[in-house]
Design an enzyme around this catalytic site. Sequence first.
Site, PDB file in Angstrom:
ATOM      1  N   HIS A   1      12.436  33.288 -20.797  1.00 56.03           N
ATOM      2  CA  HIS A   1      11.744  34.812 -21.150  1.00 56.03           C
ATOM      3  C   HIS A   1      12.388  35.757 -20.323  1.00 56.03           C
ATOM      4  O   HIS A   1      12.704  35.812 -19.178  1.00 56.03           O
ATOM      5  CB  HIS A   1      10.161  34.547 -20.772  1.00 56.03           C
TER       6      HIS A   1
ATOM      7  N   ILE B   1       5.372  31.096 -31.890  1.00 54.90           N
ATOM      8  CA  ILE B   1       4.691  30.786 -31.161  1.00 54.90           C
ATOM      9  C   ILE B   1       4.364  29.318 -31.621  1.00 54.90           C
ATOM     10  O   ILE B   1       3.941  29.176 -32.727  1.00 54.90           O
ATOM     11  CB  ILE B   1       3.521  31.495 -30.858  1.00 54.90           C
TER      12      ILE B   1
HETATM   13  C1  GAR Z   1      16.881  36.184 -25.031  1.00 54.53           C
HETATM   14  O1  GAR Z   1      16.600  37.419 -24.230  1.00 54.53           O
HETATM   15  C2  GAR Z   1      15.505  35.439 -24.923  1.00 54.53           C
HETATM   16  O2  GAR Z   1      15.225  35.319 -23.585  1.00 54.53           O
HETATM   17  C3  GAR Z   1      14.586  36.377 -25.455  1.00 54.53           C
HETATM   18  O3  GAR Z   1      15.240  36.623 -26.891  1.00 54.53           O
HETATM   19  C4  GAR Z   1      16.604  36.594 -26.817  1.00 54.53           C
HETATM   20  C5  GAR Z   1      17.351  35.648 -27.520  1.00 54.53           C
HETATM   21  O4  GAR Z   1      18.704  35.877 -27.319  1.00 54.53           O
HETATM   22  N1  GAR Z   1      13.405  35.206 -25.855  1.00 54.53           N
HETATM   23  C6  GAR Z   1      11.947  35.972 -26.140  1.00 54.53           C
HETATM   24  O5  GAR Z   1      11.877  36.971 -25.821  1.00 54.53           O
HETATM   25  C7  GAR Z   1      11.055  34.898 -26.108  1.00 54.53           C
HETATM   26  N2  GAR Z   1       9.701  35.265 -25.553  1.00 54.53           N
HETATM   27  P1  GAR Z   1      19.829  35.128 -28.094  1.00 54.53           P
HETATM   28  O6  GAR Z   1      19.427  34.353 -29.157  1.00 54.53           O
HETATM   29  O7  GAR Z   1      21.003  35.452 -27.917  1.00 54.53           O
HETATM   30  O8  GAR Z   1      19.560  33.861 -27.041  1.00 54.53           O
END
Ligand code: GAR
Length: 199
Positions: free
Chosen positions: A111, A94
């Site tokens: 998100h 954050i």
């Molecule tokens: C994704 O689903 C993104 O939306 C989420 O983490 C994942 C990351 O995947 N983000 C959050 O939860 C932020 N609050 P990635 O590293 O494969 O893009």
Amino acid sequence: MKKRIAVLVSGGGTNLQALIDAENAGKIPHGEISLVISNNPNAYALERARLNGIPGAVISKKECGSQEAFEAQIQAVLERNGTDLIILAGFMCILSGKFTSRWPKRIINVHPSLIPSFCGEGFYGLRVHRAALDYGVKVTGATVHFVNEIPDGGEIIAQKAVYIEEGDTPEILQKRVMEQAEWILLPQAAEMVCASMEE
Ligand code: GAR
């Protein structure tokens, strides 16, 4: 001139990959990914950056010692890079109001739910999908929004709904939300914001 995009990551980086693929396909004509910053030295996202010739930086919160020092270092690297837009793509830290206020409408985040459901502090990654399944909602999705001092509380740019299916686990649902929503929405929003910055 193309806007310089810095992507902040923590893990696998599939959203970073979607951005890289979109740029390579000519779908982000107003922007270019010029930097990837990870708070996690082991993030596969860094490898994706390397494979695509994008400079990568590791800034570890633990090594910085405090939130303030962590953010100061991120700020310095962003400035040195001439960053115009910051994209949080699976960045699991954050950022304080002090940091976000320096970048008004210049930070966007993806998100994995339909905000204002299942968002805010403590809702990240698989936890978001677990919460949606536990609640029993039939529709979830993804949101791209501007980042301000309220976690997941900034103005919404785009949303896309995804249906929950019988037998979904958090992992299955996460993959469907990525495929059907995140990987499509994030590059579109990046282009939209870069294009609007030219006005
Ligand atoms: C994704 O689903 C993104 O939306 C989420 O983490 C994942 C990351 O995947 N983000 C959050 O939860 C932020 N609050 P990635 O590293 O494969 O893009």
